[in-house]
Motif scaffolding. Structure first.
Motif, PDB file in Angstrom:
ATOM      1  N   HIS A 116       0.844  -1.210   0.000  1.00 42.32           N
ATOM      2  CA  HIS A 116       0.000   0.000   0.000  1.00 42.32           C
ATOM      3  C   HIS A 116       0.879   1.260   0.000  1.00 42.32           C
ATOM      4  O   HIS A 116       0.561   2.243  -0.672  1.00 42.32           O
ATOM      5  CB  HIS A 116      -0.918   0.013   1.230  1.00 42.32           C
ATOM      6  N   SER A 137      -6.893   1.632   5.904  1.00 41.86           N
ATOM      7  CA  SER A 137      -7.693   0.781   5.019  1.00 41.86           C
ATOM      8  C   SER A 137      -8.857   0.189   5.797  1.00 41.86           C
ATOM      9  O   SER A 137      -9.139   0.603   6.924  1.00 41.86           O
ATOM     10  CB  SER A 137      -6.805  -0.323   4.451  1.00 41.86           C
ATOM     11  N   ASP A 310      -7.561  -1.775  -2.866  1.00 39.22           N
ATOM     12  CA  ASP A 310      -6.746  -2.955  -3.180  1.00 39.22           C
ATOM     13  C   ASP A 310      -6.617  -3.195  -4.683  1.00 39.22           C
ATOM     14  O   ASP A 310      -7.596  -3.104  -5.429  1.00 39.22           O
ATOM     15  CB  ASP A 310      -7.354  -4.183  -2.491  1.00 39.22           C
TER      16      ASP A 310
END
Ligand code: KG4
Ligand code: ZN
Length: 352
Positions: A116, A137, A310
């Motif tokens: 990420h 997230s 994602d």
């Protein structure tokens, strides 16, 4: 030019990408499962793993054909094997191991959270390390000192819910659907962020790089329904009240995230901040961080929206290991959980 197939199945997206060693993306495919989880207001792990099983091969096929290559053209296969939902992780890992075995390819393990942050490196087109990394997230809200793409030291994080989880649960309380983050952001556009007074948990404590969103979520519930009263059907809520609550909640959570991000920079003396994860797609949050970067003169990196949620492109971090020939055996396992970040102690006894 070396090519890597990257596979991502940590939560509820099945994704694959083909990337070359100049970090150019030849193809990227993301199959979302939103419609399966929508009716439950959150990701159901069993449903997620079954959907990954159905999608993994078509998604890999599609990534290869969009890139105009075959399996024989690959130089390695990489997979996110941690952290995430156990059943979901297993599907990606088995897919990657099978390809590694059948095509005699080196196998590379990807840490989903490092990936990420690596999305910032990809978007910047240049090195962004060392930096402070903030991951926000659906499953994680953590702050790291990122010495290099593969070397992270945890500095703090949430002590209960993740930021995205709080967005999803409050959105569900407000009858806004799933995934809650984007829906809540849309509803908040017509609302007054000062209409409801909501807490900013732990924000005043400038010794701790910690978040707590569980109480904020409960505060929303109490203000909507009253203490001790059962939840009502959300469709009965007045649309303006929903918009005002969405805006008030979003403002509170942004205050917490922004405050601790700036505190992390101050405590460590770093002046570069990289933000990753689905909540980094939140427009008012991005705007707030840009204002703060200008005010406090720090360098800010937030990926474009498609690289916040994602995806397999951020799996390009696999090249960091490919170059160092850091490969795994077929014994590679998943690691679903995340150790609670241990808060480092600085010399002055304050958390750093
Ligand atoms: O990184 P991600 O795709 O999956 C995990 O690794 O968890 O993050 C998904 C989370 C969800 O909770 C979703 O509601 C949130 O990111 N999200 C947002 C926005 N877009 C996605 N939250 C706030 N505002 C958004 N625009
Ligand atoms: Zn994620």
């Amino acid at each position: 030019m070396p090519l890597i197939l990257t596979i991502e199945s940590t939560c509820d997206e099945t994704a694959a990408a083909v990337i070359n060693d100049r970090l150019e993306v030849l193809s990227s495919v993301v199959a979302s499962q939103e419609k399966f989880h929508e009716q439950f207001g959150g990701v159901v792990p069993e449903i997620a793993s079954r959907a990954h099983v159905e999608r993994i091969l078509p998604v890999i096929d599609s990534a290869l054909s969009k890139a105009g290559i075959g399996l024989a053209d690959l130089d390695a296969v990489a997979v996110a094997n941690r952290p995430g939902l156990a059943g979901s992780l297993l599907v990606g890992l088995m897919g990657a191991k099978t390809l590694a075995l059948a095509c005699d390819l080196p196998l590379i393990a990807i840490d989903h959270l490092q990936a990420h942050i690596y999305a910032c490196r990809l978007a910047a087109g240049r090195d962004v390390f060392p930096c402070i990394g903030l991951i926000v997230s659906g499953g994680h809200s953590n702050i790291y000192r990122c010495q290099s793409p593969l070397d992270f030291t945890p500095l703090g994080g949430t002590i209960d819910d993740a930021a995205g989880e709080a967005f999803d649960k409050v959105a569900s309380m407000l009858g806004l659907g799933f995934p809650g983050g984007p829906a809540l952001q849309r509803a908040a556009e017509k609302g007054d962020p000062k209409k409801f007074r909501l807490p900013r948990p732990l924000l005043d404590d400038d010794t701790r790089l910690a978040f707590s969103f569980s109480g904020l979520k409960t505060a929303v519930r109490y203000q909507l329904y009253g203490v001790g009263r059962p939840e009502m059907d959300a469709t009965a809520l007045d649309p303006q009240l929903v918009a005002d609550m969405a805006a008030s909640f979003q403002a509170a959570i942004i205050d917490c995230l922004a405050g601790k991000a700036v505190l992390a920079l101050r405590q460590t003396g770093f002046n570069r901040l990289c933000i990753g994860g689905g909540v980094a797609a939140n427009r008012p949050f991005r705007e707030r961080m840009e204002q703060l970067a200008a005010k406090h003169s720090f360098e800010l990196h937030i990926p474009p929206l498609s690289l916040c949620t994602d995806n397999a492109v951020m799996g390009a971090i696999a090249f960091e290991k490919f170059k160092a020939q850091q490969f795994e055996t077929l014994e590679l396992e998943i690691s679903a959980g995340l150790e609670r970040p241990k808060v480092e102690r600085a010399a002055n006894g304050r958390s750093a």
